[in-house]
Design a protein around this motif. Structure first.
Motif, PDB file in Angstrom:
ATOM      1  N   GLN A  21       5.736   9.585   1.511  1.00  0.00           N
ATOM      2  CA  GLN A  21       5.516   8.517   2.485  1.00  0.00           C
ATOM      3  C   GLN A  21       4.032   8.323   2.753  1.00  0.00           C
ATOM      4  OE1 GLN A  21       7.695   6.391   3.570  1.00  0.00           O
ATOM      5  NE2 GLN A  21       6.090   5.313   4.709  1.00  0.00           N
ATOM      6  N   GLU A  22       3.290   9.420   2.827  1.00  0.00           N
ATOM      7  CA  GLU A  22       1.834   9.334   3.016  1.00  0.00           C
ATOM      8  C   GLU A  22       1.178   8.644   1.824  1.00  0.00           C
ATOM      9  OE1 GLU A  22      -2.072  12.291   3.240  1.00  0.00           O
ATOM     10  OE2 GLU A  22      -0.054  13.117   3.533  1.00  0.00           O
ATOM     11  N   ARG A  24       2.539   6.486  -0.191  1.00  0.00           N
ATOM     12  CA  ARG A  24       2.881   5.064  -0.195  1.00  0.00           C
ATOM     13  C   ARG A  24       2.001   4.283   0.769  1.00  0.00           C
ATOM     14  NH1 ARG A  24       6.797   3.625  -3.353  1.00  0.00           N
ATOM     15  NH2 ARG A  24       8.506   5.022  -3.930  1.00  0.00           N
ATOM     16  N   GLU A  25       1.677   4.859   1.878  1.00  0.00           N
ATOM     17  CA  GLU A  25       0.876   4.167   2.887  1.00  0.00           C
ATOM     18  C   GLU A  25      -0.598   4.088   2.515  1.00  0.00           C
ATOM     19  OE1 GLU A  25       1.640   6.325   6.436  1.00  0.00           O
ATOM     20  OE2 GLU A  25       3.702   5.577   6.655  1.00  0.00           O
ATOM     21  N   ASN A  30       2.769  -0.142  -1.797  1.00  0.00           N
ATOM     22  CA  ASN A  30       2.859  -0.621  -0.423  1.00  0.00           C
ATOM     23  C   ASN A  30       1.488  -0.904   0.154  1.00  0.00           C
ATOM     24  OD1 ASN A  30       5.050   1.160  -1.216  1.00  0.00           O
ATOM     25  ND2 ASN A  30       5.911   0.825   0.821  1.00  0.00           N
ATOM     26  N   ALA A  31       0.555   0.029  -0.076  1.00  0.00           N
ATOM     27  CA  ALA A  31      -0.800  -0.115   0.457  1.00  0.00           C
ATOM     28  C   ALA A  31      -1.513  -1.305  -0.172  1.00  0.00           C
ATOM     29  CB  ALA A  31      -1.596   1.165   0.212  1.00  0.00           C
ATOM     30  N   GLU A  34      -0.052  -4.622   1.241  1.00  0.00           N
ATOM     31  CA  GLU A  34      -0.490  -4.828   2.625  1.00  0.00           C
ATOM     32  C   GLU A  34      -1.932  -5.309   2.680  1.00  0.00           C
ATOM     33  OE1 GLU A  34      -0.952  -2.315   6.815  1.00  0.00           O
ATOM     34  OE2 GLU A  34       0.306  -1.539   5.188  1.00  0.00           O
TER      35      GLU A  34
END
Length: 326
Positions: A21-22, A24-25, A30-31, A34
């Motif tokens: 999850q870290e 991906r962000e 995802n990053a 965004e």
């Protein structure tokens, strides 16, 4: 139905799940999406036309894909320098390889790790993007149009990030194993501790001399005694190999041997190796690390009972020169 069959707990996968999850962000698709969502698409398109061939862009567009999903451009990297990690992962380069001496971009590592542009970097963002786009062009040309989609691009980054995550988790597990052994020693010596910090504990032995148990980088834990004349008596060096992968344990023991050879050369009298695998072939392990005087099981030490733990306990007490706890 009762069975004697059992498997080790999937601790690595639990760690991976939270770590993913870290990733991906910060570094995965995802990053990127965004970041791009906050930029002017027209500016990105201008830069894509500068760095990427029209054939490559048309191939992506035919599958409904934006160019920046594959090709790095200055606008994106300036807006979010961490995304250098995304393009590195997409192209299949490990951190060690990419930021090593061979690629020449060592000075740009802070982009990925801290999200900051290095003002002293010898390479400009434009040069970086040109090189990344050259490599990405080969990737696009090598992919079948029938398989090309956004999920495939995400999968390619995950293929690279998997070993990186495993390495990171293994490092953390290794550090935890060292801390666990230190804590076992600290409990054994608790009745004689004069002072303690997170890095070291001080013991006053029966002869009135100071004995220190300390974390070290190589080997992992050391025990030293300060003699009356101020000289240091190097008592024990401990290497902790807390990985649970039995197929890799012999490589780890080889690493322990190198550390113990160094310790012996520095004057340590005794060298121990703590491992975290079941059914270790001690005879084979001794041939791989002849400098190791004794092998111990981390599991046995953590249980704090049994013959192996009692041997470890009594040896520690004898080496530092204190009486057993009453």
């Amino acid at each position: 139905m009762k069975t004697d069959l059992s498997f080790p707990l999937p601790e690595l996968q639990v760690s991976f799940a939270s770590k993913l999850q870290e990733f991906r962000e910060l570094w995965l698709q995802n990053a990127l999406l965004e970041t791009v969502g906050e930029l002017e698409v027209s500016n990105i398109d201008i830069e894509l036309s500068k760095f990427v061939s029209s054939e490559n862009l048309k191939k992506l567009a035919s599958k409904g894909l934006r160019g920046e999903l594959v090709f790095a451009v200055p606008a994106v990297l300036r807006a979010n320098p961490r995304l250098l990690g995304y393009y590195r992962l997409l192209l299949g380069y490990s951190q060690k390889e990419f930021y090593g001496p061979g690629f020449g971009v060592m000075s740009l590592k802070s982009m990925e790790t801290t999200g900051k542009l290095n003002s002293k970097a010898k390479i400009s963002i434009e040069e970086l993007c040109q090189a990344l786009c050259g490599a990405a062009s080969h990737l696009v040309n090598g992919l079948s149009s029938s398989h090309l989609n956004i999920d495939l691009l995400d999968d390619l980054t995950l293929l690279t990030v998997g070993p990186q995550m495993r390495g990171g988790v293994n490092n953390k597990l290794g550090q935890k194993g060292i801390v666990d052994v230190f804590a076992v020693i600290q409990e054994i010596l608790s009745h004689a501790i004069v002072s303690s910090t997170r890095e070291a504990i001080e013991i006053k032995n029966a002869g009135g001399r100071d004995v220190w148990v300390k974390f070290a980088s190589d080997p992992d834990i050391v025990i030293r005694e300060t003699m009356a004349d101020g000289a240091i008596r190097k008592i024990l060096a401990i290497e902790v190999k807390s990985g649970t992968d039995i197929s890799n344990i012999h490589n780890r023991i080889g690493e322990a041997e190198k550390s113990h050879q160094k310790a012996k050369n520095e004057g340590y009298r005794e060298c121990w190796t703590v491992v975290n695998v079941a059914k270790l072939d001690i005879a084979k392990a001794k041939t791989e690390s002849p400098t190791t005087n004794t092998f111990y099981s981390l599991k046995d030490l953590m249980h704090k009972k049994g013959a192996s733990y009692e041997e470890f306990k009594q040896n520690i007490i004898a080496m530092v020169g204190i009486p057993s706890a009453s």
